[in-house]
Design an enzyme around this catalytic site. Sequence first.
Site, PDB file in Angstrom:
ATOM      1  N   LYS A 101       0.842  -1.204   0.000  1.00 53.54           N
ATOM      2  CA  LYS A 101       0.000   0.000   0.000  1.00 53.54           C
ATOM      3  C   LYS A 101       0.872   1.248   0.000  1.00 53.54           C
ATOM      4  O   LYS A 101       2.087   1.155   0.285  1.00 53.54           O
ATOM      5  CB  LYS A 101      -0.931  -0.041   1.216  1.00 53.54           C
ATOM      6  CG  LYS A 101      -0.228  -0.083   2.564  1.00 53.54           C
ATOM      7  CD  LYS A 101      -1.195  -0.446   3.691  1.00 53.54           C
ATOM      8  CE  LYS A 101      -0.463  -0.474   5.031  1.00 53.54           C
ATOM      9  NZ  LYS A 101      -1.351  -0.969   6.115  1.00 53.54           N
ATOM     10  N   TYR A 148      16.899  28.442  12.567  1.00 58.78           N
ATOM     11  CA  TYR A 148      15.815  29.359  12.896  1.00 58.78           C
ATOM     12  C   TYR A 148      15.623  29.504  14.397  1.00 58.78           C
ATOM     13  O   TYR A 148      15.804  28.546  15.153  1.00 58.78           O
ATOM     14  CB  TYR A 148      14.491  28.828  12.309  1.00 58.78           C
ATOM     15  CG  TYR A 148      14.467  28.771  10.812  1.00 58.78           C
ATOM     16  CD1 TYR A 148      14.285  29.932  10.062  1.00 58.78           C
ATOM     17  CD2 TYR A 148      14.613  27.563  10.138  1.00 58.78           C
ATOM     18  CE1 TYR A 148      14.246  29.886   8.682  1.00 58.78           C
ATOM     19  CE2 TYR A 148      14.574  27.506   8.759  1.00 58.78           C
ATOM     20  CZ  TYR A 148      14.392  28.669   8.036  1.00 58.78           C
ATOM     21  OH  TYR A 148      14.350  28.608   6.680  1.00 58.78           O
TER      22      TYR A 148
HETATM   23  C1  LIG Z   1      -0.647  -1.993   6.779  1.00 56.37           C
HETATM   24  C2  LIG Z   1      -1.241  -3.301   7.054  1.00 56.37           C
HETATM   25  C3  LIG Z   1      -0.437  -4.455   7.113  1.00 56.37           C
HETATM   26  C4  LIG Z   1       1.075  -4.395   7.089  1.00 56.37           C
HETATM   27  O1  LIG Z   1       1.529  -3.907   8.329  1.00 56.37           O
HETATM   28  P1  LIG Z   1       3.099  -3.817   8.679  1.00 56.37           P
HETATM   29  O2  LIG Z   1       3.125  -3.350  10.093  1.00 56.37           O
HETATM   30  O3  LIG Z   1       3.664  -2.785   7.769  1.00 56.37           O
HETATM   31  O4  LIG Z   1       3.688  -5.131   8.458  1.00 56.37           O
HETATM   32  C5  LIG Z   1      -1.062  -5.671   7.218  1.00 56.37           C
HETATM   33  N1  LIG Z   1      -2.410  -5.768   7.320  1.00 56.37           N
HETATM   34  C6  LIG Z   1      -3.212  -4.686   7.317  1.00 56.37           C
HETATM   35  C7  LIG Z   1      -4.679  -4.853   7.456  1.00 56.37           C
HETATM   36  C8  LIG Z   1      -2.661  -3.417   7.200  1.00 56.37           C
HETATM   37  O5  LIG Z   1      -3.449  -2.330   7.213  1.00 56.37           O
END
Ligand SMILES: *Cc1c(COP(=O)(O)O)cnc(C)c1O
Length: 375
Positions: free
Chosen positions: A37, A260
């Site tokens: 994702k 800054y």
């Molecule tokens: C993002 C996600 C994962 C992967 O999680 P990680 O901590 O990056 O391994 C797996 N399952 C679901 C439902 C997620 O939203």
Amino acid sequence: MPSEGLARLNIDLDALADNFRVLTAEAAGAAVAPVVKADGYGLGAVAVGRRLWAEGARSFFVARLAEGEALREGLGPERAAAIHVLDGLTTGTGPRFVAAGLTPVLSSLPQISAAATFARNLGRPLTVGLHVDTGMNRQGVTPAEAHALALSTDRLRGLDLELVISHLGAGADPADPHNRRQLERFAAARALFPQARASLAASAGIFLGPDYRFDMVRPGVSLYGGGPQERPDARLKPVARLTAPILDIRTVRRGERLGYGAKVVLEQTTRVAVVGAGYADGVIRAARGGGYAWFAGARRPLLIVNMDLLAIDIGEAEAQIGELVELLGAHAHLDDLAAAAGTVAHEVLVRLGRRGERVYIGQDAPPLGELSRRG
Ligand SMILES: *Cc1c(COP(=O)(O)O)cnc(C)c1O
């Protein structure tokens, strides 16, 4: 040579493949379905997906429908992977799932009814997954709803339920009893749908032991080098390496301000290297103070992080303008940077910028320029 003083992000597909093998060994027989994702956690979903297909991955997860469509196109017809969309299916999106051959992971009763209506109109079964919420209270039907669904087969008519998933809220802390609670709820929920495969563990869950692995695991961050327990893990290799050149070296006297405002006042005279990267390149601003870069064989404290420039304390190290500083990689650990910034490795990865050079290295690396930009 760094061109024009740009920050450079190397994305090491061989390291990615090594991590996939480590997770596959740990999963001990469960299928490993990479989570790609958010454009493969910012590293390029298509490049990641192609390489992991070559390593044997046959199922993938994305969050958004559009991410699934882009991955399908990038994988091409010769890589017929299952692509699961965690957002599920809402009314009107059915044709896009069919056109791209995507599997929605349904996560609410309205989604289930929308999918079933769509499938009945389609006149053939629609393959779906089901997300059951076992204690994160974020996404998925409740265990009671899952129970009711299993009893009233009518509501699932037209749907071919092939996968039941849930997600752990505290997997990074093996001592948290919530894991066991979620496991028990999940075991009960998956038993309602014996024909479907079951998947509970993300990166962290894979390392909680055999009970948590079921038929399929869904690692994201650990594929990309993030430790399953939010700290560096020597079994995993860094996939993203961010470097930037030193633009200037200056000695700043005790009592002087840096950058800054008046927040950073040097307590002692300090040799400072000004480096050509900043938060626009993905070095999170909040990492100054506790964070470090790697230069000349040692950790160098991050003194300030601005949009385009950051400053590190290089102590007595010999340094030349143009020399590269590692901001993320084998020595500047992803999880350390995340912790210094008060966040998780996932966020550090997805914030890596697109302004500098991006170079894929390793087998199957796409050529320079290709696949390197979103959209
Ligand atoms: C993002 C996600 C994962 C992967 O999680 P990680 O901590 O990056 O391994 C797996 N399952 C679901 C439902 C997620 O939203």
